[in-house]
Design a protein around this motif. Sequence first.
Motif, PDB file in Angstrom:
ATOM      1  N   GLU A 189       0.708  -1.186  -0.047  1.00  8.67           N
ATOM      2  CA  GLU A 189      -0.106   0.059  -0.038  1.00  8.67           C
ATOM      3  C   GLU A 189       0.967   1.405  -0.047  1.00  8.67           C
ATOM      4  O   GLU A 189       0.627   2.200  -0.563  1.00  8.67           O
ATOM      5  N   LYS A 190       1.961   1.249   0.659  1.00  6.26           N
ATOM      6  CA  LYS A 190       2.896   2.533   0.612  1.00  6.26           C
ATOM      7  C   LYS A 190       3.543   2.568  -0.813  1.00  6.26           C
ATOM      8  O   LYS A 190       3.518   3.795  -1.110  1.00  6.26           O
ATOM      9  N   ILE A 191       3.989   1.677  -1.256  1.00  6.36           N
ATOM     10  CA  ILE A 191       4.734   1.753  -2.706  1.00  6.36           C
ATOM     11  C   ILE A 191       3.715   2.159  -3.633  1.00  6.36           C
ATOM     12  O   ILE A 191       3.791   2.995  -4.347  1.00  6.36           O
ATOM     13  N   ALA A 192       2.310   1.578  -3.507  1.00  9.61           N
ATOM     14  CA  ALA A 192       1.211   2.101  -4.654  1.00  9.61           C
ATOM     15  C   ALA A 192       1.104   3.538  -4.452  1.00  9.61           C
ATOM     16  O   ALA A 192       0.997   4.408  -5.302  1.00  9.61           O
ATOM     17  N   GLU A 193       1.048   3.994  -3.278  1.00 14.52           N
ATOM     18  CA  GLU A 193       0.999   5.426  -3.134  1.00 14.52           C
ATOM     19  C   GLU A 193       1.790   6.334  -3.495  1.00 14.52           C
ATOM     20  O   GLU A 193       1.795   7.530  -4.217  1.00 14.52           O
ATOM     21  N   GLN A 194       3.509   5.866  -3.090  1.00 14.31           N
ATOM     22  CA  GLN A 194       4.366   6.484  -3.574  1.00 14.31           C
ATOM     23  C   GLN A 194       4.639   6.750  -5.138  1.00 14.31           C
ATOM     24  O   GLN A 194       4.883   7.857  -5.660  1.00 14.31           O
ATOM     25  N   VAL A 195       3.947   5.726  -5.903  1.00 14.63           N
ATOM     26  CA  VAL A 195       3.984   6.011  -7.304  1.00 14.63           C
ATOM     27  C   VAL A 195       2.932   6.459  -8.031  1.00 14.63           C
ATOM     28  O   VAL A 195       2.730   6.556  -9.094  1.00 14.63           O
ATOM     29  N   GLY A 196       1.893   6.961  -7.222  1.00 15.70           N
ATOM     30  CA  GLY A 196       0.791   7.564  -7.580  1.00 15.70           C
ATOM     31  C   GLY A 196      -0.251   6.570  -8.316  1.00 15.70           C
ATOM     32  O   GLY A 196      -1.038   7.366  -9.069  1.00 15.70           O
ATOM     33  N   LEU A 197      -0.287   5.547  -7.833  1.00 20.20           N
ATOM     34  CA  LEU A 197      -1.612   4.551  -8.221  1.00 20.20           C
ATOM     35  C   LEU A 197      -2.734   4.901  -7.481  1.00 20.20           C
ATOM     36  O   LEU A 197      -2.558   5.345  -6.013  1.00 20.20           O
ATOM     37  N   PRO A 198      -4.049   4.980  -8.025  1.00 21.59           N
ATOM     38  CA  PRO A 198      -5.164   5.240  -7.220  1.00 21.59           C
ATOM     39  C   PRO A 198      -5.498   4.332  -6.173  1.00 21.59           C
ATOM     40  O   PRO A 198      -5.231   3.125  -6.021  1.00 21.59           O
ATOM     41  N   PRO A 199      -6.224   4.843  -5.137  1.00 21.98           N
ATOM     42  CA  PRO A 199      -6.372   4.063  -4.066  1.00 21.98           C
ATOM     43  C   PRO A 199      -7.099   2.926  -4.309  1.00 21.98           C
ATOM     44  O   PRO A 199      -6.807   1.573  -3.372  1.00 21.98           O
ATOM     45  N   ASP A 200      -7.945   2.634  -5.033  1.00 21.61           N
ATOM     46  CA  ASP A 200      -8.621   1.356  -5.308  1.00 21.61           C
ATOM     47  C   ASP A 200      -7.988   0.445  -6.527  1.00 21.61           C
ATOM     48  O   ASP A 200      -8.530  -0.585  -6.911  1.00 21.61           O
ATOM     49  N   SER A 201      -6.692   0.615  -6.775  1.00 20.93           N
ATOM     50  CA  SER A 201      -6.027   0.061  -7.825  1.00 20.93           C
ATOM     51  C   SER A 201      -5.622  -1.361  -7.569  1.00 20.93           C
ATOM     52  O   SER A 201      -5.364  -2.181  -8.322  1.00 20.93           O
ATOM     53  N   LEU A 202      -5.088  -1.490  -6.334  1.00 24.75           N
ATOM     54  CA  LEU A 202      -4.659  -2.839  -5.698  1.00 24.75           C
ATOM     55  C   LEU A 202      -5.439  -4.146  -6.143  1.00 24.75           C
ATOM     56  O   LEU A 202      -4.871  -5.236  -6.241  1.00 24.75           O
ATOM     57  N   ASP A 203      -6.794  -3.932  -6.048  1.00 30.39           N
ATOM     58  CA  ASP A 203      -7.531  -5.281  -6.393  1.00 30.39           C
ATOM     59  C   ASP A 203      -8.176  -5.419  -7.820  1.00 30.39           C
ATOM     60  O   ASP A 203      -8.982  -5.720  -8.293  1.00 30.39           O
ATOM     61  N   ARG A 204      -7.380  -4.389  -8.725  1.00 32.22           N
ATOM     62  CA  ARG A 204      -7.751  -4.622 -10.078  1.00 32.22           C
ATOM     63  C   ARG A 204      -6.830  -5.354 -11.049  1.00 32.22           C
ATOM     64  O   ARG A 204      -5.633  -5.580 -10.364  1.00 32.22           O
ATOM     65  N   TYR A 205      -6.808  -5.481 -12.300  1.00 35.02           N
ATOM     66  CA  TYR A 205      -6.060  -6.404 -13.149  1.00 35.02           C
ATOM     67  C   TYR A 205      -5.395  -5.121 -13.990  1.00 35.02           C
ATOM     68  O   TYR A 205      -6.089  -3.983 -14.320  1.00 35.02           O
TER      69      TYR A 205
END
Length: 311
Positions: free
Chosen positions: A127-143
């Motif tokens: 979750e931390k690295i996703a935020e650092q690279v600018g991915l949307p909050p709901d991106s982690l459970d998408r393909y």
Amino acid sequence: MTLLSVHNLSTQYSAGRGTVRAVDDVSLEIETGETVALVGESGCGKSSLGKSLMRLVEPTSGQVTFKGSDVTAMSARELRGLRQRIQMIFQDPFASLNPRQTVRAILTAPLKVHGIGDGKRRREIVEKIAEQVGLPPDSLDRYPHEFSGGQRQRIGIARALILEPELVVCDEPVSALDLSIQAQILNLLVEMKQRLSLSYLFVSHDLSVVRYFSDRVLVMYLGKIVESAPTAALWASPAHPYTRALLAAVPDPAKRKHAAPISGDLPSPHNPPSGCRFHTRCPLATDLCRAEAPRYRSFGENHTVACHYAQ
């Protein structure tokens, strides 16, 4: 401090018509915190060199040393440890991601392979690295197919950086993206370099990008490095005819001051020309160029060139 050192590295591939000399007797160094660009036309061996440094492709000969450890002599177990310290960002942000896995699974996989953290800790890191690279909050459970090209490259960057490496090989990471998205990704790479104290080997054929992004430039032609210089010095005084031709091809009339754009096709790596490999396309070529390969010589501070008639 020298982070990566390469001595006389060669990588050859067996092909139907014989042997392809993708990388031929290349030596280079990357200092801690430095961004080194590797430039040249498509087919000159840039990607093969980047993969050979990590032993994603096995070198034929030569030595790669990372912080004093001989990469070319490492066992499979030792290489696994190296993977945590050297990572790669690939050119195609779609083909390099598993379409059957969610972003969360893609980013968690390196942590599992290297035994980092328990389930809760891994979720926090992802979750931390996703935020650092600018991915949307709901991106982690998408393909991956649900994202644009720029967002997919952000996923690729997150996967490369999640292990906190020291060196990242960037294999044309923005060439498949629109210009506006290229700028965003380059800015992200600069930001992450500062935040994580990274070093980069940045493979590219786009000299405009290289000028913005790199500290030093290596110019590669048909498997060999023909010029090495700090970025500003290379633009101010390109010494090799091939370098001058590449700069002349930049789509900006203000920069077309060194030479006419290069003409002709890259010779086959199956049977490279004798002597200087650039002589078949060089306006300065003489019998000496056709008979004898040029040695590296100094053209200024930290500026070397392999050309009999460097100007």
